[in-house]
Design a protein around this motif. Sequence first.
Motif, mmCIF file in Angstrom:
data_model
loop_
_atom_site.group_PDB
_atom_site.id
_atom_site.type_symbol
_atom_site.label_atom_id
_atom_site.label_comp_id
_atom_site.label_asym_id
_atom_site.label_seq_id
_atom_site.Cartn_x
_atom_site.Cartn_y
_atom_site.Cartn_z
ATOM 1 N N ARG A 137 0.822 -1.209 0.257
ATOM 2 C CA ARG A 137 0.031 -0.122 0.366
ATOM 3 C C ARG A 137 1.058 1.334 -0.217
ATOM 4 N NH1 ARG A 137 -2.748 -3.385 -0.749
ATOM 5 N NH2 ARG A 137 -5.028 -3.967 0.569
ATOM 6 N N PRO A 138 0.301 2.136 -0.690
ATOM 7 C CA PRO A 138 0.709 3.745 -0.684
ATOM 8 C C PRO A 138 1.467 3.717 1.470
ATOM 9 C CG PRO A 138 -1.220 3.996 -1.468
ATOM 10 C CD PRO A 138 -0.764 2.821 -1.096
ATOM 11 N N LEU A 139 2.009 4.468 1.599
ATOM 12 C CA LEU A 139 2.814 4.720 3.105
ATOM 13 C C LEU A 139 2.493 6.768 3.008
ATOM 14 C CD1 LEU A 139 4.051 4.248 5.926
ATOM 15 C CD2 LEU A 139 5.822 5.064 5.473
ATOM 16 N N LEU A 140 2.178 7.170 3.216
ATOM 17 C CA LEU A 140 2.545 8.206 3.847
ATOM 18 C C LEU A 140 2.966 8.726 5.418
ATOM 19 C CD1 LEU A 140 1.578 11.135 2.991
ATOM 20 C CD2 LEU A 140 -0.502 11.168 4.411
ATOM 21 N N ALA A 141 4.093 9.337 4.673
ATOM 22 C CA ALA A 141 4.972 9.349 6.331
ATOM 23 C C ALA A 141 5.005 11.224 6.428
ATOM 24 C CB ALA A 141 6.737 9.261 5.858
ATOM 25 N N THR A 161 10.743 4.571 -13.087
ATOM 26 C CA THR A 161 11.116 3.068 -12.175
ATOM 27 C C THR A 161 9.809 3.033 -12.036
ATOM 28 O OG1 THR A 161 11.173 4.578 -10.102
ATOM 29 C CG2 THR A 161 13.521 3.503 -11.568
ATOM 30 N N PRO A 162 10.073 1.759 -11.721
ATOM 31 C CA PRO A 162 8.698 1.020 -11.409
ATOM 32 C C PRO A 162 7.769 1.589 -10.227
ATOM 33 C CG PRO A 162 9.644 -0.581 -12.465
ATOM 34 C CD PRO A 162 10.627 0.297 -12.138
ATOM 35 N N GLU A 163 9.053 2.025 -10.063
ATOM 36 C CA GLU A 163 8.089 2.095 -8.081
ATOM 37 C C GLU A 163 7.696 3.820 -8.528
ATOM 38 O OE1 GLU A 163 11.056 -0.638 -7.579
ATOM 39 O OE2 GLU A 163 11.216 1.136 -8.872
ATOM 40 N N ALA A 164 8.813 4.305 -8.999
ATOM 41 C CA ALA A 164 8.389 5.708 -9.483
ATOM 42 C C ALA A 164 6.436 5.712 -9.796
ATOM 43 C CB ALA A 164 9.603 6.705 -9.783
ATOM 44 N N ARG A 165 6.609 5.042 -11.001
ATOM 45 C CA ARG A 165 5.000 4.500 -11.698
ATOM 46 C C ARG A 165 4.270 4.643 -10.484
ATOM 47 N NH1 ARG A 165 8.956 3.464 -15.785
ATOM 48 N NH2 ARG A 165 8.517 0.917 -15.295
ATOM 49 N N ARG A 166 4.012 3.450 -10.021
ATOM 50 C CA ARG A 166 3.232 3.311 -8.168
ATOM 51 C C ARG A 166 2.599 4.345 -7.507
ATOM 52 N NH1 ARG A 166 5.217 -2.133 -9.714
ATOM 53 N NH2 ARG A 166 7.572 -1.567 -8.369
ATOM 54 N N ALA A 167 3.762 4.879 -7.145
ATOM 55 C CA ALA A 167 3.795 6.249 -6.111
ATOM 56 C C ALA A 167 2.858 7.433 -6.650
ATOM 57 C CB ALA A 167 5.290 6.835 -6.486
ATOM 58 N N GLN A 268 13.856 13.326 6.898
ATOM 59 C CA GLN A 268 13.636 14.703 7.034
ATOM 60 C C GLN A 268 12.040 14.567 7.719
ATOM 61 O OE1 GLN A 268 11.791 16.599 5.133
ATOM 62 N NE2 GLN A 268 9.735 14.290 4.990
ATOM 63 N N SER A 269 12.223 16.274 8.210
ATOM 64 C CA SER A 269 11.374 16.784 9.261
ATOM 65 C C SER A 269 10.406 17.610 8.874
ATOM 66 C CB SER A 269 12.325 16.807 10.124
ATOM 67 O OG SER A 269 12.930 18.073 10.384
ATOM 68 N N ALA A 270 11.198 18.209 7.164
ATOM 69 C CA ALA A 270 9.836 19.519 6.692
ATOM 70 C C ALA A 270 8.788 19.045 6.564
ATOM 71 C CB ALA A 270 11.096 19.835 6.033
ATOM 72 N N ARG A 271 8.755 17.854 5.776
ATOM 73 C CA ARG A 271 7.286 17.719 5.075
ATOM 74 C C ARG A 271 6.755 16.352 4.609
ATOM 75 N NH1 ARG A 271 11.637 19.744 2.174
ATOM 76 N NH2 ARG A 271 10.022 21.944 1.887
ATOM 77 N N CYS A 272 5.426 16.269 4.349
ATOM 78 C CA CYS A 272 4.879 14.551 4.175
ATOM 79 C C CYS A 272 5.397 14.085 2.555
ATOM 80 C CB CYS A 272 3.407 15.035 4.103
ATOM 81 S SG CYS A 272 2.681 15.164 5.833
ATOM 82 N N VAL A 273 5.444 12.592 2.952
ATOM 83 C CA VAL A 273 6.175 12.300 1.615
ATOM 84 C C VAL A 273 5.171 11.150 1.467
ATOM 85 C CG1 VAL A 273 7.542 10.984 0.891
ATOM 86 C CG2 VAL A 273 8.942 13.015 2.710
ATOM 87 N N LEU A 274 5.041 10.755 -0.058
ATOM 88 C CA LEU A 274 3.643 9.396 0.048
ATOM 89 C C LEU A 274 4.591 8.841 -0.807
ATOM 90 C CD1 LEU A 274 0.280 8.949 -0.810
ATOM 91 C CD2 LEU A 274 2.409 7.770 -2.811
ATOM 92 N N LEU A 275 5.354 7.667 -0.439
ATOM 93 C CA LEU A 275 6.199 6.421 -1.171
ATOM 94 C C LEU A 275 5.119 5.627 -1.424
ATOM 95 C CD1 LEU A 275 8.748 6.591 1.462
ATOM 96 C CD2 LEU A 275 9.049 7.855 -0.852
ATOM 97 N N ALA A 276 6.154 4.713 -2.587
ATOM 98 C CA ALA A 276 5.439 3.470 -2.702
ATOM 99 C C ALA A 276 6.856 2.880 -3.509
ATOM 100 C CB ALA A 276 4.435 3.583 -3.889
ATOM 101 N N HIS A 277 6.607 1.322 -3.151
ATOM 102 C CA HIS A 277 7.147 0.485 -3.597
ATOM 103 C C HIS A 277 6.786 -0.584 -4.700
ATOM 104 C CE1 HIS A 277 11.065 -1.893 -4.198
ATOM 105 N NE2 HIS A 277 10.337 -2.592 -3.761
#
Length: 277
Positions: A137-141, A161-167, A268-277
Amino acid sequence: MTYATVMVSLALDQPNDARLQVAGELAERFEAALVGVAAAKFASPLYFTDGAAAQRLIDQEEASVKRCLADLEAEFRAATRTRGGRAEWRSATDFPARFVLAQARCADIVVSGGESPAFSDAFSLVSPKDLVMQAGRPLLAVPDKVRWLDLRSVLVAWKHTPEARRAVATALPLLRKAKDVAIVEIPEAGDDRPAAMARVSDVAAWLARHGVTATARVPDAAGDETAAVQLERVAGDVGAGLIVAGAYGHSRFRELILGGVTQYLVTQSARCVLLAH
């Protein structure tokens, strides 16, 4: 595509306010159910006693873990009490990674905290790196200093990369609600800049067909600067409140040892990040 269920992973001995706030906002934006999860397990000492004394120690520590989980549930209930919609709590005396990853089956997106560079305790918290690699699942850190999900400007960190396409695909619900979206590819040494611009332009055109207006850009190569440093500069330039990126485009071992963009994004501590693998 939308988010019908948002899952937020809480941790012992860490601030949970930021991730609870953002997860609650996310659930409200998409009229989604909100599921809170947490797990912890008693870690036996290396040098252990036996007999009745050992059993007393085990009982005391297991009771302490249960109290901590009850405190987390109370924190979750308090944070969701004034929000509309459905809220559900799940917890267990188990290894956090094993339990949280199993519960991810019920969610469209998982919200967790960021991660400090310090050593993390596998008995009391689950690393966002493990979540993004194994949850499916996508992760929102959400860094501890963030207090709201700022979608005024979103930066998509593109890589071929496939990871960027999924993200970017899993981020579509958020991108549709963003005011400004920038698609950026950080060039590496020897990269063909016109080819990189063609790639990000393709992504911007694809997003346009999904109702998202985005700009495409490829900054000039910046000598010996790492991709993470360049990405941070671009994020600052566009005032990004959220970064969307594929996780571990290189091998995870290489990033853990040498560092990399994913390593940077989850610390990093400045902003939210949505990651997918």
